[in-house]
Design an enzyme around this catalytic site. Structure first.
Site, PDB file in Angstrom:
ATOM      1  N   ASP A  28      30.541  47.046  30.571  1.00 36.77           N
ATOM      2  CA  ASP A  28      31.788  46.555  29.629  1.00 36.77           C
ATOM      3  C   ASP A  28      31.704  44.838  29.753  1.00 36.77           C
ATOM      4  O   ASP A  28      32.786  44.187  29.405  1.00 36.77           O
ATOM      5  CB  ASP A  28      33.029  47.114  29.900  1.00 36.77           C
ATOM      6  N   LYS A 146      39.569  51.297  30.492  1.00 40.12           N
ATOM      7  CA  LYS A 146      39.619  50.542  31.898  1.00 40.12           C
ATOM      8  C   LYS A 146      40.406  49.348  31.539  1.00 40.12           C
ATOM      9  O   LYS A 146      40.388  48.815  30.406  1.00 40.12           O
ATOM     10  CB  LYS A 146      38.316  49.977  32.158  1.00 40.12           C
ATOM     11  N   GLU A 188      42.652  49.623  37.674  1.00 39.68           N
ATOM     12  CA  GLU A 188      41.869  48.477  38.421  1.00 39.68           C
ATOM     13  C   GLU A 188      42.629  47.480  38.908  1.00 39.68           C
ATOM     14  O   GLU A 188      42.573  46.312  38.204  1.00 39.68           O
ATOM     15  CB  GLU A 188      40.657  48.277  37.557  1.00 39.68           C
ATOM     16  N   GLU A 190      41.732  44.655  41.142  1.00 42.53           N
ATOM     17  CA  GLU A 190      40.817  44.202  41.870  1.00 42.53           C
ATOM     18  C   GLU A 190      41.504  42.942  42.825  1.00 42.53           C
ATOM     19  O   GLU A 190      42.223  42.257  42.404  1.00 42.53           O
ATOM     20  CB  GLU A 190      39.865  43.424  40.999  1.00 42.53           C
ATOM     21  N   LYS A 230      40.186  52.537  40.439  1.00 40.48           N
ATOM     22  CA  LYS A 230      39.046  51.811  40.673  1.00 40.48           C
ATOM     23  C   LYS A 230      39.372  50.492  41.582  1.00 40.48           C
ATOM     24  O   LYS A 230      39.697  49.334  41.087  1.00 40.48           O
ATOM     25  CB  LYS A 230      38.401  51.190  39.324  1.00 40.48           C
ATOM     26  N   GLY A 273      32.356  44.104  42.997  1.00 44.69           N
ATOM     27  CA  GLY A 273      33.068  42.747  43.447  1.00 44.69           C
ATOM     28  C   GLY A 273      32.263  41.690  43.805  1.00 44.69           C
ATOM     29  O   GLY A 273      32.832  40.809  44.208  1.00 44.69           O
ATOM     30  N   GLY A 274      30.974  41.610  43.525  1.00 49.07           N
ATOM     31  CA  GLY A 274      30.214  40.603  44.252  1.00 49.07           C
ATOM     32  C   GLY A 274      29.696  40.872  45.286  1.00 49.07           C
ATOM     33  O   GLY A 274      28.716  40.069  45.966  1.00 49.07           O
ATOM     34  N   SER A 301      31.955  52.740  40.608  1.00 50.02           N
ATOM     35  CA  SER A 301      31.929  52.353  39.236  1.00 50.02           C
ATOM     36  C   SER A 301      31.508  50.699  39.108  1.00 50.02           C
ATOM     37  O   SER A 301      32.587  49.677  39.192  1.00 50.02           O
ATOM     38  CB  SER A 301      33.315  52.221  38.475  1.00 50.02           C
ATOM     39  N   TYR A 360      35.724  39.141  34.195  1.00 49.74           N
ATOM     40  CA  TYR A 360      34.843  40.198  33.628  1.00 49.74           C
ATOM     41  C   TYR A 360      34.572  39.908  32.147  1.00 49.74           C
ATOM     42  O   TYR A 360      35.648  39.748  31.344  1.00 49.74           O
ATOM     43  CB  TYR A 360      35.112  41.649  33.936  1.00 49.74           C
TER      44      TYR A 360
HETATM   45  P1  13P Z   1      31.649  44.895  39.303  1.00 59.20           P
HETATM   46  O1  13P Z   1      30.999  45.883  39.847  1.00 59.20           O
HETATM   47  O2  13P Z   1      30.482  43.836  39.092  1.00 59.20           O
HETATM   48  O3  13P Z   1      32.751  44.019  40.139  1.00 59.20           O
HETATM   49  O4  13P Z   1      32.292  45.182  38.088  1.00 59.20           O
HETATM   50  C1  13P Z   1      33.473  45.954  37.955  1.00 59.20           C
HETATM   51  C2  13P Z   1      34.179  46.147  36.781  1.00 59.20           C
HETATM   52  O5  13P Z   1      35.447  45.979  36.556  1.00 59.20           O
HETATM   53  C3  13P Z   1      33.380  46.516  35.653  1.00 59.20           C
HETATM   54  O6  13P Z   1      34.141  47.535  34.766  1.00 59.20           O
END
Ligand code: 13P
Length: 360
Positions: A28, A146, A188, A190, A230, A273-274, A301, A360
């Protein structure tokens, strides 16, 4: 519509996504982000190239062996495919559906600076008009959504209480809104890897964040059995002096999740996440080895960690090569989701995928 009218369907969709040995392909990337990926392989960021690349993903044979769902960007959900010879084909979403892969959609509209927060903090936008958009995405075949909120840890005091509360509340408003239109929300929050803090610090912050998120979901009446989490894995900052072992990542990640995530949530699907492709698989494998049976499905994911090799092999023209590389990483993660991935048994690209202050 109402959440009540979708309750059974939401639970069933979440269960399908949480299938044993499977996870999500996060494809995405916004047009800006995919542009950066294409630039790295010398491909122009045109609509035709985005169509060709996402058609490659959707037509990968047997992708459903390890992939239960795919997260799409809005453009892709409404885009027709092209085959390897450049001939027009059916909608991309139908190619995924024909393999039994559930289509999902990124519904957040990106992050903006958080007024009143600390420098660098953000809030996630996209609530206005969300219910109407969700209904349109459902009609087109999407069954989950998401929304990515981003928090960082810093010696200056990030995340601030304001940032944690705002992002938790935004996730909860989003989750409730899309459930009313039949989409399973992926929640999510993060925590970025930026910084030199240790793993204990991340664990403490992540516990606080997840506790606040589940409190907000409860206030908003979100139906947890029809939702997915997530999170990032519990990792030290990228510049921390000591690198974690897979066992340590597993112990801290599980402790954090056990303390905060209700068992009514069917699946926890980590973001990469990198992390490099191989790290993402090895850490997920360690998490699954460390707990059996787990109260939730513990899967993946991944965006970057599933597509890096694929992009490089494709390089704008080699569809077969790209698909084989994607299948290799999908297999690795499918095995890791069951705790029997053998490190190095599938090819991977060793390029570090970490980017500071990633969006993202
Ligand atoms: P990454 O696995 O590259 O961190 O991407 C996660 C994300 O949020 C994509 O939907």
């Amino acid at each position: 519509m109402t959440l009540e009218s979708f309750r059974d369907e939401l639970a069933a969709t979440a269960c399908t996504i949480a299938a044993q040995g499977k996870g999500l392909l996060a494809a995405d990337e916004s047009n800006g982000t995919i542009g950066k990926r294409f630039a790295a392989i010398g491909v122009d960021n045109s609509e035709e190239h985005r169509r060709a690349y996402r058609s490659l993903l959707a037509s990968t044979p047997d992708l459903d062996d390890a992939i239960s769902g795919v997260i799409l960007f809005e453009e892709t959900l409404f885009q027709d495919s092209v085959d390897a010879g450049g001939q027009p084909g059916p909608p991309i979403v139908e190619l995924f559906q024909s393999q039994g892969i559930v289509p999902g959609i990124k519904v957040d509209q990106g992050v903006e600076p958080l007024a009143g927060g600390l420098p660098g903090e953000s809030w996630c936008t996209g609530l206005k008009g969300l219910q109407e958009r969700a209904a349109r995405y459902y009609a087109r075949g999407a069954r989950f959504a998401k929304w990515r909120a981003v928090l960082k840890i810093s010696p200056e005091g990030c995340p601030s209480e304001l940032c944690v509360r705002e992002n938790a509340w935004g996730l909860a408003r989003y989750a409730r809104t899309v459930q009313e239109e039949g989409l399973v929300p992926i929640v999510e929050p993060e925590i970025l890897m930026d910084g030199d803090h240790d793993i204990e610090t991340t664990a403490a912050v992540q516990e606080w964040v997840l506790r606040t998120v589940y409190e907000a979901l409860s206030h908003n009446g979100v139906f947890l059995e029809g939702s997915l989490l997530k999170p990032s894995m519990t990792l030290p900052g990228k510049d921390c002096a000591s690198a974690p072992s897979p066992d340590q990542v597993a112990q801290f990640s599980l402790r954090t999740l056990e303390r905060t995530v209700p068992v009514s949530v069917p699946a926890i699907l980590f973001l990469s996440g990198g992390l490099s492709e191989e790290e993402a698989s090895v850490y997920l494998n360690g998490i699954n080895r460390a707990i059996s049976p787990a109260p939730w499905h513990l899967g993946f994911s991944y965006g970057r960690a599933l597509q890096q090799s694929c992009l490089k092999h494709w390089a704008g023209h080699d569809v077969h090569g790209g698909q084989q590389a994607l299948l290799a990483r999908a297999r690795a993660n499918g095995q890791a989701a069951q705790g029997f991935y053998v490190s190095g048994s599938e090819p991977s690209d060793g390029t570090p995928l970490y980017e500071a202050n990633y969006s993202y």
